[in-house]
Design an enzyme around this catalytic site. Structure first.
Site, PDB file in Angstrom:
ATOM      1  N   HIS A  75      -9.879   0.879 -12.559  1.00 13.32           N
ATOM      2  CA  HIS A  75      -9.055   1.328 -13.691  1.00 13.32           C
ATOM      3  C   HIS A  75      -8.850   0.168 -14.654  1.00 13.32           C
ATOM      4  O   HIS A  75      -8.463  -0.922 -14.239  1.00 13.32           O
ATOM      5  CB  HIS A  75      -7.695   1.844 -13.200  1.00 13.32           C
ATOM      6  CG  HIS A  75      -7.778   3.211 -12.605  1.00 13.32           C
ATOM      7  ND1 HIS A  75      -6.685   4.025 -12.476  1.00 13.32           N
ATOM      8  CD2 HIS A  75      -8.829   3.916 -12.107  1.00 13.32           C
ATOM      9  CE1 HIS A  75      -7.058   5.179 -11.931  1.00 13.32           C
ATOM     10  NE2 HIS A  75      -8.361   5.135 -11.687  1.00 13.32           N
ATOM     11  N   TYR A 204       2.730   6.864 -16.007  1.00 14.26           N
ATOM     12  CA  TYR A 204       4.120   6.634 -15.606  1.00 14.26           C
ATOM     13  C   TYR A 204       4.983   7.293 -16.687  1.00 14.26           C
ATOM     14  O   TYR A 204       4.870   6.938 -17.857  1.00 14.26           O
ATOM     15  CB  TYR A 204       4.447   5.141 -15.552  1.00 14.26           C
ATOM     16  CG  TYR A 204       3.758   4.374 -14.440  1.00 14.26           C
ATOM     17  CD1 TYR A 204       2.410   3.993 -14.549  1.00 14.26           C
ATOM     18  CD2 TYR A 204       4.435   4.011 -13.273  1.00 14.26           C
ATOM     19  CE1 TYR A 204       1.767   3.285 -13.537  1.00 14.26           C
ATOM     20  CE2 TYR A 204       3.799   3.296 -12.258  1.00 14.26           C
ATOM     21  CZ  TYR A 204       2.475   2.940 -12.407  1.00 14.26           C
ATOM     22  OH  TYR A 204       1.845   2.230 -11.391  1.00 14.26           O
ATOM     23  N   PRO A 296       8.095   1.154  -5.434  1.00 11.89           N
ATOM     24  CA  PRO A 296       6.669   1.326  -5.725  1.00 11.89           C
ATOM     25  C   PRO A 296       6.336   1.447  -7.219  1.00 11.89           C
ATOM     26  O   PRO A 296       5.183   1.566  -7.581  1.00 11.89           O
ATOM     27  CB  PRO A 296       6.301   2.610  -4.971  1.00 11.89           C
ATOM     28  CG  PRO A 296       7.572   3.282  -4.682  1.00 11.89           C
ATOM     29  CD  PRO A 296       8.637   2.264  -4.656  1.00 11.89           C
ATOM     30  N   LYS A 300       3.140  -2.534  -6.054  1.00  8.50           N
ATOM     31  CA  LYS A 300       3.042  -3.895  -5.533  1.00  8.50           C
ATOM     32  C   LYS A 300       3.157  -4.048  -4.019  1.00  8.50           C
ATOM     33  O   LYS A 300       2.827  -5.101  -3.484  1.00  8.50           O
ATOM     34  CB  LYS A 300       4.133  -4.755  -6.182  1.00  8.50           C
ATOM     35  CG  LYS A 300       3.896  -4.990  -7.653  1.00  8.50           C
ATOM     36  CD  LYS A 300       2.569  -5.700  -7.889  1.00  8.50           C
ATOM     37  CE  LYS A 300       2.193  -5.696  -9.344  1.00  8.50           C
ATOM     38  NZ  LYS A 300       0.745  -5.898  -9.527  1.00  8.50           N
ATOM     39  N   TYR A 394       0.846  -6.393 -13.805  1.00  7.35           N
ATOM     40  CA  TYR A 394       0.326  -5.186 -13.146  1.00  7.35           C
ATOM     41  C   TYR A 394      -0.990  -5.500 -12.414  1.00  7.35           C
ATOM     42  O   TYR A 394      -1.209  -5.047 -11.302  1.00  7.35           O
ATOM     43  CB  TYR A 394       0.110  -4.070 -14.173  1.00  7.35           C
ATOM     44  CG  TYR A 394      -0.061  -2.693 -13.554  1.00  7.35           C
ATOM     45  CD1 TYR A 394      -1.334  -2.167 -13.319  1.00  7.35           C
ATOM     46  CD2 TYR A 394       1.033  -1.937 -13.171  1.00  7.35           C
ATOM     47  CE1 TYR A 394      -1.505  -0.921 -12.742  1.00  7.35           C
ATOM     48  CE2 TYR A 394       0.876  -0.673 -12.587  1.00  7.35           C
ATOM     49  CZ  TYR A 394      -0.391  -0.177 -12.374  1.00  7.35           C
ATOM     50  OH  TYR A 394      -0.564   1.061 -11.783  1.00  7.35           O
TER      51      TYR A 394
HETATM   52  P1  FAS Z   1       3.536  -1.389   7.452  1.00  4.00           P
HETATM   53  O1  FAS Z   1       4.935  -0.863   7.566  1.00  4.00           O
HETATM   54  O2  FAS Z   1       2.509  -0.617   6.719  1.00  4.00           O
HETATM   55  O3  FAS Z   1       2.936  -1.627   8.930  1.00  4.00           O
HETATM   56  C1  FAS Z   1       3.753  -2.155   9.956  1.00  4.00           C
HETATM   57  C2  FAS Z   1       3.177  -1.679  11.283  1.00  4.00           C
HETATM   58  O4  FAS Z   1       3.960  -2.265  12.337  1.00  4.00           O
HETATM   59  C3  FAS Z   1       3.274  -0.170  11.445  1.00  4.00           C
HETATM   60  O5  FAS Z   1       2.018   0.349  11.829  1.00  4.00           O
HETATM   61  C4  FAS Z   1       4.333   0.027  12.532  1.00  4.00           C
HETATM   62  O6  FAS Z   1       4.037   1.137  13.377  1.00  4.00           O
HETATM   63  C5  FAS Z   1       4.215  -1.271  13.310  1.00  4.00           C
HETATM   64  N1  FAS Z   1       5.443  -1.635  14.033  1.00  4.00           N
HETATM   65  C6  FAS Z   1       6.725  -1.438  13.644  1.00  4.00           C
HETATM   66  N2  FAS Z   1       7.565  -1.920  14.595  1.00  4.00           N
HETATM   67  C7  FAS Z   1       6.789  -2.443  15.574  1.00  4.00           C
HETATM   68  C8  FAS Z   1       7.055  -3.088  16.813  1.00  4.00           C
HETATM   69  N3  FAS Z   1       8.303  -3.299  17.220  1.00  4.00           N
HETATM   70  N4  FAS Z   1       6.005  -3.478  17.575  1.00  4.00           N
HETATM   71  C9  FAS Z   1       4.734  -3.267  17.163  1.00  4.00           C
HETATM   72  N5  FAS Z   1       4.403  -2.667  15.990  1.00  4.00           N
HETATM   73  C10 FAS Z   1       5.428  -2.258  15.216  1.00  4.00           C
HETATM   74  N6  FAS Z   1       3.225   0.341  -1.743  1.00  4.00           N
HETATM   75  C11 FAS Z   1       2.529   0.451  -2.886  1.00  4.00           C
HETATM   76  O7  FAS Z   1       1.959  -0.540  -3.350  1.00  4.00           O
HETATM   77  N7  FAS Z   1       2.449   1.653  -3.528  1.00  4.00           N
HETATM   78  C12 FAS Z   1       3.043   2.779  -3.024  1.00  4.00           C
HETATM   79  O8  FAS Z   1       2.958   3.858  -3.598  1.00  4.00           O
HETATM   80  C13 FAS Z   1       3.766   2.711  -1.830  1.00  4.00           C
HETATM   81  N8  FAS Z   1       4.357   3.837  -1.287  1.00  4.00           N
HETATM   82  C14 FAS Z   1       5.070   3.707  -0.131  1.00  4.00           C
HETATM   83  C15 FAS Z   1       5.675   4.834   0.467  1.00  4.00           C
HETATM   84  C16 FAS Z   1       6.424   4.708   1.635  1.00  4.00           C
HETATM   85  C17 FAS Z   1       7.068   5.926   2.278  1.00  4.00           C
HETATM   86  C18 FAS Z   1       6.569   3.444   2.247  1.00  4.00           C
HETATM   87  C19 FAS Z   1       7.413   3.272   3.508  1.00  4.00           C
HETATM   88  C20 FAS Z   1       5.958   2.319   1.675  1.00  4.00           C
HETATM   89  C21 FAS Z   1       5.190   2.457   0.493  1.00  4.00           C
HETATM   90  N9  FAS Z   1       4.543   1.357  -0.088  1.00  4.00           N
HETATM   91  C22 FAS Z   1       3.833   1.453  -1.223  1.00  4.00           C
HETATM   92  C23 FAS Z   1       4.605   0.078   0.527  1.00  4.00           C
HETATM   93  C24 FAS Z   1       3.602   0.038   1.633  1.00  4.00           C
HETATM   94  O9  FAS Z   1       2.337   0.360   1.121  1.00  4.00           O
HETATM   95  C25 FAS Z   1       3.683  -1.311   2.282  1.00  4.00           C
HETATM   96  O10 FAS Z   1       3.784  -2.346   1.332  1.00  4.00           O
HETATM   97  C26 FAS Z   1       2.525  -1.607   3.218  1.00  4.00           C
HETATM   98  O11 FAS Z   1       2.432  -0.559   4.130  1.00  4.00           O
HETATM   99  C27 FAS Z   1       2.794  -2.954   3.870  1.00  4.00           C
HETATM  100  O12 FAS Z   1       1.973  -3.081   4.959  1.00  4.00           O
HETATM  101  P2  FAS Z   1       2.510  -3.799   6.286  1.00  4.00           P
HETATM  102  O13 FAS Z   1       3.185  -5.064   5.916  1.00  4.00           O
HETATM  103  O14 FAS Z   1       1.345  -3.828   7.210  1.00  4.00           O
HETATM  104  O15 FAS Z   1       3.663  -2.863   6.860  1.00  4.00           O
HETATM  105  C1  PHB Z   2      -0.014   5.802  -5.621  1.00  6.43           C
HETATM  106  O1  PHB Z   2      -1.123   6.200  -6.040  1.00  6.43           O
HETATM  107  O2  PHB Z   2       0.438   6.132  -4.501  1.00  6.43           O
HETATM  108  C2  PHB Z   2       0.809   4.885  -6.495  1.00  6.43           C
HETATM  109  C3  PHB Z   2       0.221   4.305  -7.603  1.00  6.43           C
HETATM  110  C4  PHB Z   2       0.974   3.459  -8.401  1.00  6.43           C
HETATM  111  C5  PHB Z   2       2.300   3.221  -8.085  1.00  6.43           C
HETATM  112  C6  PHB Z   2       2.889   3.797  -6.958  1.00  6.43           C
HETATM  113  C7  PHB Z   2       2.139   4.645  -6.159  1.00  6.43           C
HETATM  114  O3  PHB Z   2       3.040   2.405  -8.890  1.00  6.43           O
END
Ligand code: FAS
Ligand code: PHB
Length: 403
Positions: A75, A204, A296, A300, A394
């Protein structure tokens, strides 16, 4: 208790843990991942969709770029629409050629899992009772239960990649860490649907009814979000109600083109800004969501996790390849500089683009805050310098060189 050994114990098998494990393994540095749930459960989480150039480069370095290069979409810009106005932020022009990659976190995670399995690297899925020990010594270890067997994993270092609700951050004594948090008075209701995206790039949208985001996963799979009150529940939202509200929040020409269909995933995520300082304690290093959370709005979360992984990986290389035992003492200081820059950008974008009518942020009255944020958008979007400030953040600020 079964005693096993590795160099780096990685707690958490999400994108942070998998990417760190892959990079270390490529350099011959042994590592074991301990993950609480199954691999299918990890893959079932629908999360991020946009990758910064730094994240794309790191996935190339990890050797897991093949499918992303084929199926990802580059993009060169995105739209910001508000109160009937619409601006395209031409990130490619404004940053002299940089772009972002639209490729879902689920796919990044799948590629990393497949690469780890192909290398025959060890991941203990569905582990429980994970505990970290002797963090302030040079012989830390992790105990955990797997298939009814108790293990003691001896290691040199522990990477806490276990997300916001994990055990790692809580293993730092409360009087040794400072936590900074802002919980936003709303959440994001997200829908995934096998329908063609309403636009080639992201939109957005800020409206009096609330924020909306039109994103995608491919030419046939769309990802949409609506700002909803924190008290809202997914069961309050039929697909029909979601599509109707989205149409009222998207710019008219986009709303006309919207193709609706059954949701294949629907969930509400709360929004918060959160940072734990420091991001290390003895031989434990917090990575990604274990250390910080961003709303989000700036796309980031996953990208900030990737820059933490890059920093820790390069410092561990200095320990193992240059015998620079002290190198890792700089991890938190280096990582936090980029963390706070990214937290600020995500907070700023969230303030500008959401409706705070139910919550006068730090201003006496939400009404004046709404005027401040409208004039913020007017200023930044109507000046090339202002659009450049948005674009350069961004696409992602450069990673700090680990010397
Ligand atoms: P994660 O939380 O992905 O992974 C952590 C892992 O550790 C999980 O698999 C969990 O099961 C495991 N774990 C937890 N406790 C444990 C324990 N005690 N022992 C062993 N394992 C354990 N980011 C964006 O950039 N754009 C988005 O749109 C976006 N949407 C999101 C929506 C939601 C609902 C959430 C919660 C987050 C969102 N994020 C988004 C942020 C997300 O993408 C995180 O930044 C990303 O998953 C970070 O990755 P990890 O640091 O690996 O953490
Ligand atoms: C997504 O595609 O999930 C997405 C993209 C941009 C954002 C947040 C979520 O800022």
């Amino acid at each position: 208790m079964q005693s096993i050994n590795t160099k780096v114990a990685i707690v958490g098998g999400g994108p942070s843990g998998l990417l760190l494990g892959q990079l270390l393994a490529k350099q011959g540095i042994d590592n074991i991942i301990i993950e609480r749930v199954s691999s299918d459960y990890v893959l079932g989480r629908i999360r991020a969709g946009i990758l910064e150039q730094g994240s794309v480069d790191l996935l190339h370095e990890a050797g897991v770029n093949e499918r992303m290069d084929k199926e990802g979409h580059v993009h060169e810009g995105f739209d910001i629409a508000y109160y009937g106005k619409r601006y395209r932020i031409d990130i490619n022009k404004l940053t002299n050629g940089k772009t972002v990659m639209c490729y879902g976190q689920t796919e990044v995670t799948r590629d990393l899992m497949e690469a780890r399995a192909a290398k025959g690297l060890t991941t203990y899925y569905q582990s429980s009772d994970v505990e970290l020990h002797e963090l302030k010594t040079d012989q830390p270890y992790v105990t955990f239960k797997h298939n009814d067997e108790v293990y003691k994993l001896n290691c040199d270092y522990i990477a806490g990649c276990d997300g916001f609700h994990g055990v790692s951050r809580k293993s730092i004594p409360a009087d040794q860490r400072t936590e900074f948090e802002r919980v936003y008075p709303f959440g994001w209701l997200g829908v995934l649907s096998d329908t063609p995206p309403v636009s080639d790039e992201l939109i957005y949208a800020k409206t009096k009814r609330g924020f909306a985001l039109a994103s995608m996963r491919s030419a046939t799979r769309s990802r949409y979000y609506l700002q909803v009150p924190l008290s809202d529940k997914v069961e309050n939202w039929s697909d029909e109600a979601f599509w109707q509200e989205l149409k009222m929040r998207l710019p008219a020409d986009a709303a006309e083109k919207l193709v609706t269909g059954p949701s294949i995933e629907k969930s509400i995520a709360p929004l918060r800004s959160f940072v734990c300082e420091p991001m290390q304690y003895g031989r434990l290093f917090l990575v990604g969501d274990a250390a910080h959370i961003v709303p989000p709005t700036g796309a980031k979360g996953l990208n900030l996790a990737a820059s933490d992984v890059s920093t820790l990986f390069r410092l561990l290389l200095k320990v193992y390849n240059e015998d620079d035992q002290d190198a890792v003492s700089r991890y938190s200081e280096i990582a936090l500089r980029r963390v706070w820059q990214t937290e600020r950008f995500s907070w700023w974008m969230s303030n500008m683009l959401h409706e705070f009518k139910d919550d006068p942020v730090n201003i006496q009255d939400a009404k004046i805050f709404e005027r401040f944020m409208k004039s913020e958008l007017d200023f930044y979007l109507n000046h090339e310098e202002g659009q450049k400030v948005i674009a350069m953040q961004y696409v992602g600020l450069p990673y700090e060189e680990v010397l």
